[in-house]
Design an enzyme around this catalytic site. Sequence first.
Site, mmCIF file in Angstrom:
data_model
loop_
_atom_site.group_PDB
_atom_site.id
_atom_site.type_symbol
_atom_site.label_atom_id
_atom_site.label_comp_id
_atom_site.label_asym_id
_atom_site.label_seq_id
_atom_site.Cartn_x
_atom_site.Cartn_y
_atom_site.Cartn_z
ATOM 1 N N LYS A 59 29.195 -30.362 -7.208
ATOM 2 C CA LYS A 59 28.046 -29.718 -7.870
ATOM 3 C C LYS A 59 28.365 -28.253 -8.192
ATOM 4 C CE LYS A 59 23.366 -28.415 -7.033
ATOM 5 N NZ LYS A 59 22.763 -27.902 -5.821
ATOM 6 N N ASP A 66 21.026 -31.632 -9.524
ATOM 7 C CA ASP A 66 20.383 -31.098 -8.320
ATOM 8 C C ASP A 66 19.107 -31.909 -8.089
ATOM 9 O OD1 ASP A 66 18.494 -30.245 -10.122
ATOM 10 O OD2 ASP A 66 18.352 -28.217 -9.308
#
Length: 222
Positions: free
Chosen positions: A134, A152
């Site tokens: 991420k 997210d």
Amino acid sequence: MARSYVKEARKRVGPKRQRIRPVIERLSEEHADAAIALTFRSPLELLVSVMLSAQTTDVNVNRVTATLFEKYRTPEDYLAVPQEELERDIFATGFYRQKAKSLRGTMRLLLDEFDGEVPRALEELVRLPGVARKTANVVAAELGAAQGIVVDTHVRRLSQRLGFSREDDPVKIERDLVRLVPREDWAPFSHLLIWHGRRVCDARRPRCEDCVLTDLCPSSRV
Ligand code: SF4
């Protein structure tokens, strides 16, 4: 019963391939200011900010980096002080021991293998200590080299509500999204969903009555 309702809703809005463009267009108009909320002036500052943002808010990170970046300007600066001093300087972002360790490991690798520069390739970014997929996606996207889509909590929730993915695992959701979203929109797409999630499509109380996507969203309550 619930299943047929979902089916009905999906039929009402049409296939996701037809909806993706208008969804992106409408969200781009609605959230023209959607952008990363971290403050940085260089790829190195971006990388550090994203690493520090784990488990805390962007506002909190910006507060800390306002002074941090005056003191630490190069990868060498992070290695020139004892680990405890760096820990104190990033203390307010939480998990400061682990973060200081990751930052120092990352700076060491940047110097040893990348001439002190932040790499753009995802497979190189994820080699940096403490940089998971991420984080790597966020950094690459901001550097104009998006190689995936940041998933997210907001992107996950909205992708599910909008019927873009039935998966729960962020990696699988990302796989669905990269097949659906045009490549040139990969970087802005996450920001748009994040801002829409914060402003309108709240986790507990989505404000469908104020949403520009009601006719395109199978989860709309209006
Ligand atoms: S219509 Fe409702 S559930 Fe769908 S995106 Fe908008 S706020 Fe979220």
